[in-house]
Design a protein around this motif. Structure first.
Motif, PDB file in Angstrom:
ATOM      1  N   ALA A  18      99.047 -85.237  32.079  1.00  0.00           N
ATOM      2  CA  ALA A  18      98.948 -85.584  33.498  1.00  0.00           C
ATOM      3  C   ALA A  18      97.608 -86.234  33.819  1.00  0.00           C
ATOM      4  O   ALA A  18      97.548 -87.168  34.615  1.00  0.00           O
ATOM      5  N   VAL A 124      98.695 -80.285  31.616  1.00  0.00           N
ATOM      6  CA  VAL A 124     100.040 -80.404  32.187  1.00  0.00           C
ATOM      7  C   VAL A 124     100.697 -81.606  31.534  1.00  0.00           C
ATOM      8  O   VAL A 124     100.114 -82.690  31.458  1.00  0.00           O
ATOM      9  N   LEU A 126     103.699 -84.467  31.211  1.00  0.00           N
ATOM     10  CA  LEU A 126     104.635 -85.242  32.028  1.00  0.00           C
ATOM     11  C   LEU A 126     105.606 -85.986  31.126  1.00  0.00           C
ATOM     12  O   LEU A 126     105.157 -86.673  30.211  1.00  0.00           O
ATOM     13  N   PRO A 127     106.908 -86.013  31.375  1.00  0.00           N
ATOM     14  CA  PRO A 127     107.558 -84.923  32.064  1.00  0.00           C
ATOM     15  C   PRO A 127     107.473 -83.658  31.231  1.00  0.00           C
ATOM     16  O   PRO A 127     107.110 -83.770  30.084  1.00  0.00           O
ATOM     17  N   ASN A 129     106.195 -81.957  33.900  1.00  0.00           N
ATOM     18  CA  ASN A 129     105.199 -81.478  34.863  1.00  0.00           C
ATOM     19  C   ASN A 129     104.934 -79.983  34.724  1.00  0.00           C
ATOM     20  O   ASN A 129     104.934 -79.243  35.700  1.00  0.00           O
ATOM     21  N   THR A 130     104.685 -79.565  33.479  1.00  0.00           N
ATOM     22  CA  THR A 130     104.426 -78.159  33.190  1.00  0.00           C
ATOM     23  C   THR A 130     103.529 -78.052  31.958  1.00  0.00           C
ATOM     24  O   THR A 130     103.405 -79.003  31.192  1.00  0.00           O
TER      25      THR A 130
END
Length: 140
Positions: A18, A124, A126-127, A129-130
């Motif tokens: 991220a 984090v 992406l994807p 988003n974790t």
């Protein structure tokens, strides 16, 4: 009959950090629990020059085989160079990263000693988003 998987034909998921855009790689699960395996998982992945996986820990032991390219295995106690033919084993929950330090795509296969597992990244990803990635079957 045992399934033979054409790993080059698997659709890769592109993953990027991220904030740190050098965390940049693509991979696919060739096998995991319920998908051609019962007690293990296999990921095929690529890192382009200048990219790296990102610091993370895996919830299970991991063995890797480098197919192409050169890189640097980074661990908290130092670094080691890897090249085609390199094999290494990472114990569960040991923080590590792998960077492509060469001029061609680093291609590798990671073998995990579990049919289902998670990876926890510092960054984090992406994807999705974790911080947590893992086998497609980890949700139950």
């Amino acid at each position: 009959m045992v399934p033979v998987i054409a790993s080059e034909a698997l659709e890769r998921a592109h993953v990027q950090g991220a904030e740190d855009k050098s965390v940049n790689w693509a991979g696919a699960f060739a096998t995991c629990g319920g998908r051609a395996a019962v007690q293990s998982s296999v990921i095929v992945y690529e890192i382009e020059p200048g990219g790296h996986l990102g610091w993370h820990t895996d919830a299970t032991e991991e063995s890797q085989y480098i197919i192409a390219g050169t890189g640097e295995l980074r661990m908290e106690d130092g670094t080691q160079q890897v090249r085609p033919g390199s094999v290494f084993v990472l114990p569960a929950n040991v923080r590590h990263d792998l960077a492509n330090t060469g001029h061609e795509t680093l291609r590798a296969v990671a073998f995990f000693a579990a049919a289902m597992f998670t990876q926890t990244f510092d960054e984090v990803m992406l994807p999705p988003n974790t911080h947590v990635l893992g086998t497609p079957n980890r949700g139950g």
